[in-house]
Design a protein around this motif. Sequence first.
Motif, PDB file in Angstrom:
ATOM      1  N   SER A  85       0.915  -1.115   0.072  1.00 19.22           N
ATOM      2  CA  SER A  85      -0.136   0.009   0.124  1.00 19.22           C
ATOM      3  C   SER A  85       1.016   1.297  -0.037  1.00 19.22           C
ATOM      4  CB  SER A  85      -1.010   0.190   0.918  1.00 19.22           C
ATOM      5  OG  SER A  85      -0.553  -0.900   2.362  1.00 19.22           O
ATOM      6  N   PHE A  86       1.234   1.859  -1.221  1.00 14.61           N
ATOM      7  CA  PHE A  86       2.209   2.820  -1.561  1.00 14.61           C
ATOM      8  C   PHE A  86       1.704   3.464  -2.733  1.00 14.61           C
ATOM      9  CE2 PHE A  86       6.090   4.544  -3.198  1.00 14.61           C
ATOM     10  CZ  PHE A  86       6.332   5.138  -2.210  1.00 14.61           C
ATOM     11  N   ALA A  87       1.417   4.819  -2.728  1.00 16.83           N
ATOM     12  CA  ALA A  87       0.901   5.263  -3.746  1.00 16.83           C
ATOM     13  C   ALA A  87       1.876   5.416  -4.972  1.00 16.83           C
ATOM     14  CB  ALA A  87       0.435   6.820  -3.272  1.00 16.83           C
ATOM     15  N   GLY A  88       2.879   5.572  -4.824  1.00 14.98           N
ATOM     16  CA  GLY A  88       4.082   5.523  -5.965  1.00 14.98           C
ATOM     17  C   GLY A  88       4.526   6.877  -5.941  1.00 14.98           C
ATOM     18  N   ILE A  89       5.847   7.021  -6.777  1.00 16.97           N
ATOM     19  CA  ILE A  89       6.737   8.068  -6.725  1.00 16.97           C
ATOM     20  C   ILE A  89       6.439   8.507  -8.044  1.00 16.97           C
ATOM     21  CG2 ILE A  89       8.973   9.007  -6.686  1.00 16.97           C
ATOM     22  CD1 ILE A  89       9.686   6.621  -4.749  1.00 16.97           C
ATOM     23  N   ARG A  90       5.730   9.886  -8.274  1.00 24.16           N
ATOM     24  CA  ARG A  90       5.640  10.509  -9.679  1.00 24.16           C
ATOM     25  C   ARG A  90       6.800  10.938 -10.404  1.00 24.16           C
ATOM     26  NH1 ARG A  90       1.602   8.502 -11.999  1.00 24.16           N
ATOM     27  NH2 ARG A  90      -0.332   8.339 -10.765  1.00 24.16           N
ATOM     28  N   ASP A  91       7.680  11.542  -9.480  1.00 27.07           N
ATOM     29  CA  ASP A  91       8.908  12.270 -10.175  1.00 27.07           C
ATOM     30  C   ASP A  91       9.960  11.182 -10.743  1.00 27.07           C
ATOM     31  OD1 ASP A  91      10.438  14.730 -10.457  1.00 27.07           O
ATOM     32  OD2 ASP A  91      11.964  13.535  -9.138  1.00 27.07           O
ATOM     33  N   THR A  92      10.231  11.353 -11.920  1.00 26.89           N
ATOM     34  CA  THR A  92      11.018  10.423 -12.633  1.00 26.89           C
ATOM     35  C   THR A  92      12.454  10.426 -12.175  1.00 26.89           C
ATOM     36  OG1 THR A  92       9.832  10.501 -14.581  1.00 26.89           O
ATOM     37  CG2 THR A  92      11.869   9.658 -14.923  1.00 26.89           C
ATOM     38  N   GLN A  93      13.015  11.405 -11.987  1.00 23.13           N
ATOM     39  CA  GLN A  93      14.301  11.497 -11.613  1.00 23.13           C
ATOM     40  C   GLN A  93      14.425  11.072 -10.029  1.00 23.13           C
ATOM     41  OE1 GLN A  93      16.979  12.618 -13.433  1.00 23.13           O
ATOM     42  NE2 GLN A  93      18.189  11.514 -11.716  1.00 23.13           N
ATOM     43  N   THR A  94      13.557  10.908  -9.114  1.00 22.84           N
ATOM     44  CA  THR A  94      13.647  10.445  -8.054  1.00 22.84           C
ATOM     45  C   THR A  94      13.627   8.929  -7.871  1.00 22.84           C
ATOM     46  OG1 THR A  94      12.326  12.442  -6.724  1.00 22.84           O
ATOM     47  CG2 THR A  94      12.396  10.270  -5.508  1.00 22.84           C
ATOM     48  N   ARG A  95      12.646   8.469  -8.871  1.00 25.45           N
ATOM     49  CA  ARG A  95      12.808   7.199  -9.009  1.00 25.45           C
ATOM     50  C   ARG A  95      14.118   6.613  -9.592  1.00 25.45           C
ATOM     51  NH1 ARG A  95       8.149   8.029 -11.816  1.00 25.45           N
ATOM     52  NH2 ARG A  95       8.982   7.625 -13.764  1.00 25.45           N
ATOM     53  N   VAL A  96      14.622   7.341 -10.522  1.00 36.71           N
ATOM     54  CA  VAL A  96      15.801   7.019 -11.146  1.00 36.71           C
ATOM     55  C   VAL A  96      17.042   6.888 -10.062  1.00 36.71           C
ATOM     56  CG1 VAL A  96      17.880   7.886 -12.677  1.00 36.71           C
ATOM     57  CG2 VAL A  96      15.408   7.833 -13.482  1.00 36.71           C
ATOM     58  N   ASN A  97      17.139   7.976  -9.206  1.00 37.81           N
ATOM     59  CA  ASN A  97      18.008   8.086  -8.128  1.00 37.81           C
ATOM     60  C   ASN A  97      17.676   6.736  -7.220  1.00 37.81           C
ATOM     61  OD1 ASN A  97      18.893  10.324  -9.220  1.00 37.81           O
ATOM     62  ND2 ASN A  97      17.835  11.491  -7.817  1.00 37.81           N
TER      63      ASN A  97
END
Length: 250
Positions: A152-164
């Motif tokens: 139960s986690f909404a997700g990370i919208r920001d691409t750079q944050t996911r890449v990091n």
Amino acid sequence: MSGDLNTNKILGAVLATAFVIVAVPQVTGLIYHSEAPEKMGYFVDAPEEAAGGAEEAELPPDWGTVLPTADLAAGEAAFARCQACHTATAGGPNGTGPNLFGVVGRAVAGHAGFAYSEAMVGHKAEAPTWSLDALDQFLTAPGRVVPGTKMSFAGIRDTQTRVNLIAWLRTQGSGGYAIPAPDPARQPGAAAAPAGTEPATEQGAQEAAAASGGQAGGAPDTGAAARPETQTTPVAPPPSDSNPNNNTER
Ligand code: HEC
């Protein structure tokens, strides 16, 4: 005499009834005042199709380019959002979620000793490995990629944050997972290039466009003889490199 009296009584009753019939709706109208709605019918607040569509159209990260330059410290900081449920250390315990050591390239639903949801086990049949793309998509919107997941986690919208974050996760036991070579088809501006066109040619086309005042087919191009290959390329709007997101608009 009594006959007249009865007639009066009946008349009176009829008049009283008529008064009630006429007056009651008026009075209730005063009490229960209802106005016609400005818009007839129901307004259904449906999520816009376009929003999802635009997201789908966005190019996946070009891992060969973005991973070597990712901000590992920022990625580790982003993992704070996961720590309520996950560890990422070698042999670390499972929490609400499975230990994530070596998760980049690991089998989906593959950590021994964790009771995955049916949804995640089902997802394994479609996509067996947590590849870079698979992780990126899952972490963008877990519930959309694996409907019914118990993460139960909404997700990370920001691409750079996911890449990091993914770059940092890779340093936690997935160092052996090779970084793919840079993929021109995923680089900003690739969407505007006609199929089969080399990125170098597109770059040349943009330089040619800039040299001729940014107008395709405007001033006679003196470089025509020197660089014939750039002339057949439709000129993309200059310059696109500053904003990696604007490729979705072209
Ligand atoms: C609220 C708790 C919670 C949070 C916060 C959370 N997760 Fe999860 N995560 C889970 C659970 C539970 C599962 C197992 C899902 C299932 O079985 O459906 C899971 C599964 C996963 C998986 C699949 C693992 C496998 O072995 O297949 C990955 C990858 C993952 N999480 C990464 C993350 C990352 C990265 C973050 C932070 C950005 C995060 N999670 C945040 C609870 C959480």
